[in-house]
Design a protein around this motif. Structure first.
Motif, short mmCIF file in Angstrom:
data_model
loop_
_atom_site.label_atom_id
_atom_site.label_comp_id
_atom_site.label_asym_id
_atom_site.label_seq_id
_atom_site.Cartn_x
_atom_site.Cartn_y
_atom_site.Cartn_z
N PRO A 1 -27.10 25.95 -18.49
CA PRO A 1 -27.07 26.88 -17.37
C PRO A 1 -28.12 26.45 -16.33
O PRO A 1 -29.23 26.08 -16.71
CB PRO A 1 -27.47 28.22 -18.01
CG PRO A 1 -28.20 27.85 -19.26
CD PRO A 1 -27.70 26.52 -19.71
N VAL A 2 -27.74 26.46 -15.08
CA VAL A 2 -28.64 25.96 -14.03
C VAL A 2 -28.61 26.87 -12.81
O VAL A 2 -27.66 27.64 -12.60
CB VAL A 2 -28.25 24.53 -13.56
CG1 VAL A 2 -28.53 23.49 -14.63
CG2 VAL A 2 -26.79 24.47 -13.11
N ALA A 3 -29.66 26.74 -12.00
CA ALA A 3 -29.65 27.29 -10.64
C ALA A 3 -29.82 26.08 -9.73
O ALA A 3 -30.77 25.32 -9.89
CB ALA A 3 -30.79 28.26 -10.46
N VAL A 4 -28.85 25.87 -8.86
CA VAL A 4 -28.89 24.70 -7.98
C VAL A 4 -28.95 25.18 -6.54
O VAL A 4 -28.17 26.03 -6.13
CB VAL A 4 -27.63 23.81 -8.19
CG1 VAL A 4 -27.56 22.72 -7.15
CG2 VAL A 4 -27.63 23.20 -9.58
N THR A 5 -29.89 24.60 -5.81
CA THR A 5 -29.98 24.92 -4.39
C THR A 5 -29.59 23.68 -3.61
O THR A 5 -29.89 22.56 -4.01
CB THR A 5 -31.41 25.36 -4.03
OG1 THR A 5 -31.73 26.48 -4.87
CG2 THR A 5 -31.54 25.77 -2.58
N GLY A 6 -28.88 23.86 -2.51
CA GLY A 6 -28.50 22.70 -1.73
C GLY A 6 -27.85 23.08 -0.42
O GLY A 6 -27.59 24.26 -0.15
N LEU A 7 -27.60 22.06 0.36
CA LEU A 7 -27.00 22.23 1.68
C LEU A 7 -25.47 22.16 1.53
O LEU A 7 -24.96 21.25 0.88
CB LEU A 7 -27.48 21.06 2.55
CG LEU A 7 -27.06 21.06 4.00
CD1 LEU A 7 -27.83 22.14 4.77
CD2 LEU A 7 -27.31 19.68 4.62
N VAL A 8 -24.76 23.12 2.12
CA VAL A 8 -23.29 23.10 2.00
C VAL A 8 -22.75 22.03 2.95
O VAL A 8 -23.05 22.03 4.15
CB VAL A 8 -22.68 24.47 2.35
CG1 VAL A 8 -21.16 24.46 2.13
CG2 VAL A 8 -23.32 25.58 1.55
N LEU B 1 -21.42 30.64 1.48
CA LEU B 1 -21.08 29.22 1.26
C LEU B 1 -20.41 28.65 2.52
O LEU B 1 -19.20 28.44 2.54
CB LEU B 1 -20.13 29.09 0.07
CG LEU B 1 -20.75 29.02 -1.33
CD1 LEU B 1 -19.66 29.01 -2.39
CD2 LEU B 1 -21.61 27.77 -1.49
N ARG B 2 -21.19 28.44 3.55
CA ARG B 2 -20.62 27.92 4.80
C ARG B 2 -21.26 26.58 5.11
O ARG B 2 -22.47 26.41 4.90
CB ARG B 2 -20.90 28.87 5.95
CG ARG B 2 -20.10 30.11 5.81
CD ARG B 2 -19.75 30.73 7.15
NE ARG B 2 -19.22 32.06 6.85
CZ ARG B 2 -19.98 33.13 6.68
NH1 ARG B 2 -21.28 33.05 6.84
NH2 ARG B 2 -19.44 34.28 6.37
N VAL B 3 -20.46 25.67 5.62
CA VAL B 3 -20.97 24.32 5.92
C VAL B 3 -22.21 24.44 6.79
O VAL B 3 -22.24 25.18 7.78
CB VAL B 3 -19.87 23.48 6.62
CG1 VAL B 3 -20.43 22.12 7.05
CG2 VAL B 3 -18.69 23.32 5.70
N GLY B 4 -23.27 23.73 6.38
CA GLY B 4 -24.51 23.73 7.17
C GLY B 4 -25.55 24.69 6.63
O GLY B 4 -26.72 24.57 6.96
N GLY B 5 -25.13 25.62 5.76
CA GLY B 5 -26.09 26.59 5.22
C GLY B 5 -26.73 26.07 3.93
O GLY B 5 -26.17 25.20 3.27
N THR B 6 -27.91 26.59 3.62
CA THR B 6 -28.55 26.22 2.35
C THR B 6 -28.38 27.40 1.39
O THR B 6 -28.71 28.53 1.74
CB THR B 6 -30.04 25.92 2.57
OG1 THR B 6 -30.12 24.80 3.44
CG2 THR B 6 -30.74 25.59 1.25
N VAL B 7 -27.82 27.13 0.24
CA VAL B 7 -27.51 28.21 -0.69
C VAL B 7 -27.96 27.85 -2.11
O VAL B 7 -28.17 26.68 -2.42
CB VAL B 7 -25.98 28.51 -0.74
CG1 VAL B 7 -25.47 29.01 0.59
CG2 VAL B 7 -25.20 27.31 -1.22
N THR B 8 -28.06 28.88 -2.93
CA THR B 8 -28.33 28.66 -4.35
C THR B 8 -27.13 29.16 -5.14
O THR B 8 -26.61 30.25 -4.86
CB THR B 8 -29.59 29.43 -4.79
OG1 THR B 8 -30.69 28.92 -4.03
CG2 THR B 8 -29.86 29.24 -6.28
N VAL B 9 -26.68 28.34 -6.08
CA VAL B 9 -25.57 28.77 -6.95
C VAL B 9 -26.04 28.72 -8.40
O VAL B 9 -26.90 27.92 -8.76
CB VAL B 9 -24.30 27.89 -6.76
CG1 VAL B 9 -23.72 28.05 -5.37
CG2 VAL B 9 -24.59 26.42 -7.05
N HIS B 10 -25.47 29.61 -9.18
CA HIS B 10 -25.74 29.63 -10.63
C HIS B 10 -24.49 29.19 -11.37
O HIS B 10 -23.38 29.41 -10.89
CB HIS B 10 -26.07 31.04 -11.11
CG HIS B 10 -27.34 31.61 -10.55
ND1 HIS B 10 -27.60 32.95 -10.54
CD2 HIS B 10 -28.41 30.98 -9.99
CE1 HIS B 10 -28.79 33.15 -10.01
NE2 HIS B 10 -29.30 31.98 -9.65
#
Ligand code: ASP
Length: 732
Positions: A146-153, A82-91
């Motif tokens: 419940p979700v899986a969300v992907t996005g840019l930090v 979870l670093r600014v600029g990275g694309t991550v998926t969270v549940h």
């Protein structure tokens, strides 16, 4: 007393939870829903479910298609990505969406295994753009799904690093709903679901979640601490057999005709066999125990003990080990937790919150440090003193003032007014409220308006109450008469009453008669109970300050045996002596003299039995055991007068003792109760994921279940007719 006695004699009253939940309602405020309504809805669900099995092939295909969409879901990125600029998926579970405008919204994604939510931001500018599409998807997703969300930090607002700010911020890139939360369950702050919906209560009560997490933490800390102190963890069977250890058991029928297991009331016999087996110097286990007792508030038919035993050890060794464990536990809790007031609840209970979680986002919550306990050895008090001075076998040392015997100064004219007992003992206790006599009078009025039956309908007489008021004749104590008043207030003549009679205006003097007999049955005297009620009421009305300290004490020197009462809840050992073991029949006498008394006057013998008490709650109990088979058998056969069949039930234990079993002693902490006390709630139901009701039912899974004819057949059972069946409750 045994740990069963924790629940048997527990005097804590439960604050009944108010049941509030909204279903099929668009209102924002919670409204009441009854358990019946809720269970009706689950019946309806069951019905709908059966209808759905007749769905058309197209609908079925759609259902499978939807299922497939959530079956494969994007894996979550490792937390450190979870670093600014990275694309991550969270549940996680989707929180309530906060719409900033028609074009921007924020929503939290809360993962149950992580202490802080991830904030997701969605915004769009151009209609029909991918961002707009995403925004519509977010809006269509039901809260709590419940979700899986992907996005840019993104850089979260505020100063400091991501760690310091607490919440990570994601710019929504995609959202996959993994199983939509139904819209007909409406959740609002502080909502209380009926017991049939325990899953929802756990899901939406932060307090319950925190307490369950706290319980898990205390358990894993305890495991580590005990292991490093040289204890080994053992599991012992849950399918045991019936033995007359003391409490009434649950029986488990088998397919072998006429044979049944019994669930263990505690692993007592197994842990002693372990000591005889030499597999460990110290044993521990988080043990499930089962007792078929009459249920009262705060009593569960199955509960968890942190069970210990030590070989080559005396009771003193065990008490010291338990004391060390407790002090280290407090030190750990002090470093790791703070207590917050449960703002969402309707009570005064607290919630333990890890300090780590506070530093990450919950910084504004008002909390207080975890109470510390002194390094001094825990106070010890013999049972008779506890009963006489505190009217309880588990005194709450926070309550000011002791009980004093006053019958020696009272005229019979007064005594006969408060009791019809011949030659009674009269106890007195003074409550200081630091208010005026008229304020005290009003308090007493309220207190006496709602006395529990054990006080208000006590066949030994009602309590007498007087308010000290220097403006009144004999300072308001006139019912005692001149002479007794003079004696009571003459500290030179009666120094033993000096702490009772240093009266101030507004002091409440309570007197209660009781039978002149030894304290055998434990629990509380009527005045002990009244003292507790009065103290609690005074705290509730803020007439006394709330004392959040933990006052530990060991109660020791219990009588080894207790006369059997005709209406006793526990069957005891079924002997013919007219008494049964106070703790259990394996408890050793306290001293050599007590050993002698076993044959001459067993009811006077004291046991090496100790209870750990904190703030009026019995946390656990233990004892040194009789480690010599011949002595154990003699206690069963000659003292308790158990018949051959009864003694034979303990053959396995006697054999183990006979094989050179070393001296040993042990203890069991009521783990549910320990966690309840430590997390600031008086109710064990607040710290058990699936508690049972006062009727011993688990309403969420609907247990116990009615036996079907096929089951009766399988287990060779037959039901007696309801008329001949005693204590039959099949009609419930
Ligand atoms: N087995 C006892 C009980 O359940 C505890 C002990 O004596 O260790 O109370």
């Amino acid at each position: 007393m045994t740990t069963a006695a924790v629940s048997r004699r527990g005097v804590q009253t439960l604050m009944a939870s108010r049941s509030q939940v909204c279903r099929r309602s668009m209102r924002a405020v919670p409204r009441q829903i009854s358990c019946r309504q809720f269970s009706l809805s689950s019946k309806r669900l069951a019905k709908e479910g059966s209808k759905k099995s007749k769905v058309s092939p197209e609908d079925k295909a759609k259902l499978w298609d939807e299922y497939k969409q959530s079956f494969h879901f994007t894996p979550a990125s490792p937390p450190d990505s979870l670093r600014v600029g990275g694309t991550v998926t969270v549940h996680g579970f989707l929180g309530k969406r906060r719409d900033i405008s028609a074009k921007a919204a924020f929503v939290d994604v809360v993962h149950p295994g992580q202490s802080r939510p991830v904030q997701v931001r969605s915004a769009w500018e151009v209609e029909g753009s991918p961002e707009h599409e995403l925004h519509l998807q977010l809006k269509a997703a039901n809260s709590y799904s419940p979700v899986a969300v992907t996005g840019l930090v993104e850089e979260a607002p505020g100063e400091g690093t991501l760690e310091e700010k607490g919440n990570a911020l994601l710019r929504l890139g995609s959202i996959q709903v993994l199983n939509a939360f139904p819209r007909d369950i409406i959740v609002s702050k502080g909502v209380q679901f009926p017991a049939t919906a325990r899953h929802l209560q756990m899901r939406f009560s932060e307090a319950l979640q925190r307490r369950l997490a706290f319980r898990s933490d205390v358990a894993s800390w305890s495991r580590k601490q005990l292991t490093s102190a040289g204890f080994r963890e053992f599991e012992t069977p849950v399918l045991f057999k019936s033995t007359p250890e003391g409490a009434r058991e649950f029986i488990v029928p088998t397919r072998r005709r006429g044979f049944a297991y019994a669930l263990p009331q505690s692993p007592q016999q197994f842990k002693q066999i372990l000591m005889a087996s030499g597999v460990a110097g110290g044993y521990f286990q988080f043990a499930r125990c089962f007792r078929d007792e009459d249920l009262r508030a705060d009593r569960q038919p199955e509960f968890t003990q942190l069970d210990l035993e030590m070989s080559f050890a005396t009771g003193e060794d065990v008490m010291q080990a338990v004391e060390r464990y407790t002090k280290e536990l407090f030190a750990y809790l002090g470093e790791t937790y703070r207590l917050a007031k449960n703002t969402a609840g309707d009570d005064n209970k607290t919630i333990p919150i890890p300090i780590e979680a506070l530093s990450k986002g919950k910084g504004t919550l008002s909390t207080r440090p975890y109470a510390t306990i002194s390094d001094e050895p825990f106070q010890r008090m013999v049972y008779d003193e506890a009963m006489a001075k505190y009217g309880s076998d588990k005194p709450d040392l926070r309550i000011p003032g002791e009980i004093h015997r006053v019958d020696h100064i009272l005229p019979s004219s007064f005594t006969s007014m408060i009791t019809s007992l011949e030659d009674p003992v009269v106890d007195a206790w003074r409550l200081r409220l630091d208010g005026s006599p008229s304020e005290s009078r009003k308090f007493v009025q309220r207190l006496f308006d709602s006395l529990p039956p054990a006080i208000g309908k006590n066949p030994d007489g009602m309590p007498a109450v007087m308010i000290y008021d220097s403006s009144k004749p004999l300072c308001g104590l006139a019912p005692l008469g001149h002479e007794a008043f003079g004696e009571l207030t003459d500290a030179d003549e009666h120094p033993e009453l000096a702490n009772l009679s240093d009266f101030e205006d507004g002091d409440v003097l309570l007197l209660q008669a009781r039978k002149r007999e030894p304290f055998f049955s434990g629990g509380s005297t009527a005045l002990g109970l009244l003292r507790l009620e009065a103290y609690r009421a005074a705290i509730e009305e803020e007439l006394l300050p709330y004392d959040d300290t933990f006052r530990f004490l060991w109660v020791v020197g219990f009588p080894m045996f207790t006369p059997t009462e005709a209406d006793a809840a526990d069957p005891g050992q079924g002997g013919h002596a007219g008494f049964s073991a106070t703790h259990h029949p394996f408890t050793a006498p306290l001293t050599e003299q007590d050993f002698e008394l076993l044959t001459t006057d067993p009811l006077r013998a004291k046991a090496d039995h100790y209870d750990l008490v904190v703030n009026g709650v019995e946390l656990g109990g233990g004892s040194r055991r009789i480690h010599v088979a011949a002595v154990q058998e003699a206690v069963m056969r000659d003292i308790l007068k158990m018949d051959d069949a009864g003694v034979a039930q303990f053959g396995h234990l006697l054999e183990a003792l006979r094989a050179g079993c070393p001296p040993h002693a042990g203890f069991a902490l009521g783990f549910d109760r320990l966690v309840a006390v430590l997390s600031g709630t008086g109710s064990v139901r607040d710290v058990i994921a699936f508690p049972k009701s006062m009727k011993g039912e688990d309403q969420s899974v609907k247990s116990p279940g009615r036996l079907t004819p096929a089951q009766l057949e399988t287990y060779h059972l037959a039901l007696r007719s309801a008329k001949t069946s005693q204590g039959d409750d099949t009609k419930k």
